[in-house]
Design a protein around this motif. Sequence first.
Motif, PDB file in Angstrom:
ATOM      1  N   VAL A   2      28.721  34.053  56.261  1.00  0.00           N
ATOM      2  CA  VAL A   2      29.301  32.813  56.989  1.00  0.00           C
ATOM      3  C   VAL A   2      30.523  32.348  55.711  1.00  0.00           C
ATOM      4  CG1 VAL A   2      28.912  30.324  57.355  1.00  0.00           C
ATOM      5  CG2 VAL A   2      27.159  32.115  57.963  1.00  0.00           C
ATOM      6  N   MET A   3      29.969  32.388  54.743  1.00  0.00           N
ATOM      7  CA  MET A   3      30.911  31.831  53.543  1.00  0.00           C
ATOM      8  C   MET A   3      32.176  32.792  53.527  1.00  0.00           C
ATOM      9  SD  MET A   3      28.403  30.534  50.465  1.00  0.00           S
ATOM     10  CE  MET A   3      27.751  29.139  50.419  1.00  0.00           C
ATOM     11  N   GLU A   4      31.980  34.138  53.832  1.00  0.00           N
ATOM     12  CA  GLU A   4      33.223  35.090  53.755  1.00  0.00           C
ATOM     13  C   GLU A   4      34.110  34.699  54.758  1.00  0.00           C
ATOM     14  OE1 GLU A   4      34.318  39.811  53.595  1.00  0.00           O
ATOM     15  OE2 GLU A   4      31.925  39.045  54.184  1.00  0.00           O
ATOM     16  N   ASN A   5      33.845  34.258  56.026  1.00  0.00           N
ATOM     17  CA  ASN A   5      34.269  33.743  57.288  1.00  0.00           C
ATOM     18  C   ASN A   5      35.253  32.555  56.858  1.00  0.00           C
ATOM     19  OD1 ASN A   5      33.808  35.980  58.587  1.00  0.00           O
ATOM     20  ND2 ASN A   5      32.240  35.104  59.705  1.00  0.00           N
ATOM     21  N   GLN A   6      34.465  31.594  55.879  1.00  0.00           N
ATOM     22  CA  GLN A   6      35.302  30.482  55.551  1.00  0.00           C
ATOM     23  C   GLN A   6      36.102  30.638  54.333  1.00  0.00           C
ATOM     24  OE1 GLN A   6      30.799  27.977  55.976  1.00  0.00           O
ATOM     25  NE2 GLN A   6      31.798  28.298  53.980  1.00  0.00           N
ATOM     26  N   GLY A   7      36.015  31.561  53.570  1.00  0.00           N
ATOM     27  CA  GLY A   7      36.629  31.963  52.430  1.00  0.00           C
ATOM     28  C   GLY A   7      36.329  30.987  51.216  1.00  0.00           C
ATOM     29  N   CYS A   8      35.292  30.408  51.353  1.00  0.00           N
ATOM     30  CA  CYS A   8      34.576  29.718  50.028  1.00  0.00           C
ATOM     31  C   CYS A   8      33.157  29.525  50.138  1.00  0.00           C
ATOM     32  CB  CYS A   8      35.332  28.333  50.131  1.00  0.00           C
ATOM     33  SG  CYS A   8      35.056  27.181  51.390  1.00  0.00           S
ATOM     34  N   GLY A   9      32.560  29.135  49.022  1.00  0.00           N
ATOM     35  CA  GLY A   9      31.275  28.667  49.304  1.00  0.00           C
ATOM     36  C   GLY A   9      30.588  28.616  47.777  1.00  0.00           C
ATOM     37  N   SER A  10      29.485  28.163  47.501  1.00  0.00           N
ATOM     38  CA  SER A  10      28.721  28.419  46.118  1.00  0.00           C
ATOM     39  C   SER A  10      27.185  28.503  46.504  1.00  0.00           C
ATOM     40  CB  SER A  10      28.942  27.096  45.474  1.00  0.00           C
ATOM     41  OG  SER A  10      27.989  27.079  44.181  1.00  0.00           O
ATOM     42  N   ILE A  11      26.554  29.713  45.876  1.00  0.00           N
ATOM     43  CA  ILE A  11      25.274  29.895  46.019  1.00  0.00           C
ATOM     44  C   ILE A  11      24.683  29.914  44.727  1.00  0.00           C
ATOM     45  CG2 ILE A  11      23.743  31.940  46.705  1.00  0.00           C
ATOM     46  CD1 ILE A  11      25.800  32.872  48.706  1.00  0.00           C
ATOM     47  N   ILE A  12      23.344  29.360  44.594  1.00  0.00           N
ATOM     48  CA  ILE A  12      22.803  29.263  43.498  1.00  0.00           C
ATOM     49  C   ILE A  12      21.367  29.945  43.804  1.00  0.00           C
ATOM     50  CG2 ILE A  12      21.671  27.603  41.722  1.00  0.00           C
ATOM     51  CD1 ILE A  12      24.260  26.386  43.911  1.00  0.00           C
ATOM     52  N   ASN A  13      20.876  30.868  43.190  1.00  0.00           N
ATOM     53  CA  ASN A  13      19.436  31.530  43.378  1.00  0.00           C
ATOM     54  C   ASN A  13      18.514  31.100  42.049  1.00  0.00           C
ATOM     55  OD1 ASN A  13      20.602  33.281  45.547  1.00  0.00           O
ATOM     56  ND2 ASN A  13      21.245  34.701  43.985  1.00  0.00           N
ATOM     57  N   LEU A  49      20.384  40.733  41.923  1.00  0.00           N
ATOM     58  CA  LEU A  49      20.888  40.416  43.296  1.00  0.00           C
ATOM     59  C   LEU A  49      22.153  39.404  42.868  1.00  0.00           C
ATOM     60  CD1 LEU A  49      17.790  40.225  45.683  1.00  0.00           C
ATOM     61  CD2 LEU A  49      19.800  41.682  46.014  1.00  0.00           C
ATOM     62  N   THR A  50      21.928  38.490  42.012  1.00  0.00           N
ATOM     63  CA  THR A  50      22.821  37.388  41.686  1.00  0.00           C
ATOM     64  C   THR A  50      24.103  38.102  41.103  1.00  0.00           C
ATOM     65  OG1 THR A  50      21.282  35.827  41.350  1.00  0.00           O
ATOM     66  CG2 THR A  50      23.311  35.398  40.426  1.00  0.00           C
ATOM     67  N   LYS A  51      23.893  38.649  40.355  1.00  0.00           N
ATOM     68  CA  LYS A  51      25.116  39.623  39.473  1.00  0.00           C
ATOM     69  C   LYS A  51      25.791  40.489  40.406  1.00  0.00           C
ATOM     70  CE  LYS A  51      23.366  39.283  34.804  1.00  0.00           C
ATOM     71  NZ  LYS A  51      22.979  40.244  33.652  1.00  0.00           N
ATOM     72  N   SER A  52      25.155  41.327  41.495  1.00  0.00           N
ATOM     73  CA  SER A  52      25.817  42.222  42.324  1.00  0.00           C
ATOM     74  C   SER A  52      26.615  41.345  43.295  1.00  0.00           C
ATOM     75  CB  SER A  52      24.691  43.018  43.074  1.00  0.00           C
ATOM     76  OG  SER A  52      24.244  44.063  42.149  1.00  0.00           O
ATOM     77  N   ALA A  53      25.801  40.417  43.862  1.00  0.00           N
ATOM     78  CA  ALA A  53      26.627  39.435  44.739  1.00  0.00           C
ATOM     79  C   ALA A  53      27.967  38.788  44.172  1.00  0.00           C
ATOM     80  CB  ALA A  53      25.571  38.627  45.660  1.00  0.00           C
ATOM     81  N   GLY A 103      36.483  33.787  47.301  1.00  0.00           N
ATOM     82  CA  GLY A 103      36.461  32.594  47.407  1.00  0.00           C
ATOM     83  C   GLY A 103      34.800  32.045  47.013  1.00  0.00           C
ATOM     84  N   ILE A 104      33.932  32.958  46.720  1.00  0.00           N
ATOM     85  CA  ILE A 104      32.478  32.517  46.719  1.00  0.00           C
ATOM     86  C   ILE A 104      31.912  32.955  45.193  1.00  0.00           C
ATOM     87  CG2 ILE A 104      30.131  33.136  47.704  1.00  0.00           C
ATOM     88  CD1 ILE A 104      31.709  34.492  50.266  1.00  0.00           C
ATOM     89  N   ARG A 105      31.337  31.737  44.819  1.00  0.00           N
ATOM     90  CA  ARG A 105      30.602  31.882  43.615  1.00  0.00           C
ATOM     91  C   ARG A 105      29.098  32.050  43.858  1.00  0.00           C
ATOM     92  NH1 ARG A 105      30.350  27.650  40.935  1.00  0.00           N
ATOM     93  NH2 ARG A 105      30.875  26.059  42.574  1.00  0.00           N
ATOM     94  N   VAL A 106      28.534  32.848  42.982  1.00  0.00           N
ATOM     95  CA  VAL A 106      26.985  33.080  42.949  1.00  0.00           C
ATOM     96  C   VAL A 106      26.390  33.223  41.626  1.00  0.00           C
ATOM     97  CG1 VAL A 106      25.096  34.666  43.870  1.00  0.00           C
ATOM     98  CG2 VAL A 106      27.522  34.829  44.883  1.00  0.00           C
TER      99      VAL A 106
END
Length: 252
Positions: A128-139, A165-169, A177-180
């Motif tokens: 979803v975030m890739e289609n948007q071109g942005c997003g923030s994920i916190i594991n 998984l966090t580092k790989s993603a 445009g996505i931060r993990v």
Amino acid sequence: MDLKDKIALITGAGSGIGRASSLLMAKQGAKVVLVDFNQETGEETLKMVKEQGGEGVFVQADVSKDEDVQRYVQTAVDTFGRIDVFFNNAGIIQKFAPLTEVEETEFDRIMSVNVKGVFLGLKYVLKVMENQGCGSIINTASTAGVRSEHSTSVYSASKHAVIGLTKSASLEYVKKGIRVNAICPGGVKTALTNSVEQMFVQSGYVPEEIPNMRMGRYAQPEELAEMVAFLASDKASYMTGSVVVVDGGLTL
């Protein structure tokens, strides 16, 4: 507000860090999609969000089941049109025991929620975030993912996996445009940690080493929520692949 009009998806939202983060992000202006296995506590969190003037929906789901994860992600998109923030937080703790006494069923239970659940959340939210071109994920990882703790071999392994998984993603999506990022709590006053002493009583087993709470207390869930909201916001715009330890000095 830091998260005004953002859409935040939170798993494990029915209690602890998940609930505190849901309430704080809603207070900061986010619309929230709350996910929990426990329908009663999840709906309680939604009620609390609405009582403070926030907007959101609740989805009952088992994060270890592919179809449930797809459903909570689709609910977020169908309801609000996008996912700006994903707090991939749901997790469980193992029964304390020496490694040789851990049952295979216990290994499967921990890995299913703590690793597979995080993996599936990443898999479908990243699309979803890739289609948007942005997003923030916190594991949500743990200090046990940084420094193993006595008699929690499987839990420690699962949280090391969350960091992997966090580092790989973050590496795969850094130019999209996505931060993990990941948080590593160390001793938080939640229903999960409240059950630890009861585990000792029921099993009759106490680890040889007990974590040293150097500040003399557990963290409050709200203290972790502040870090989650920061990583979710544009204030953390240059942070990705970070493993943020919030442990009161536990790992020193």
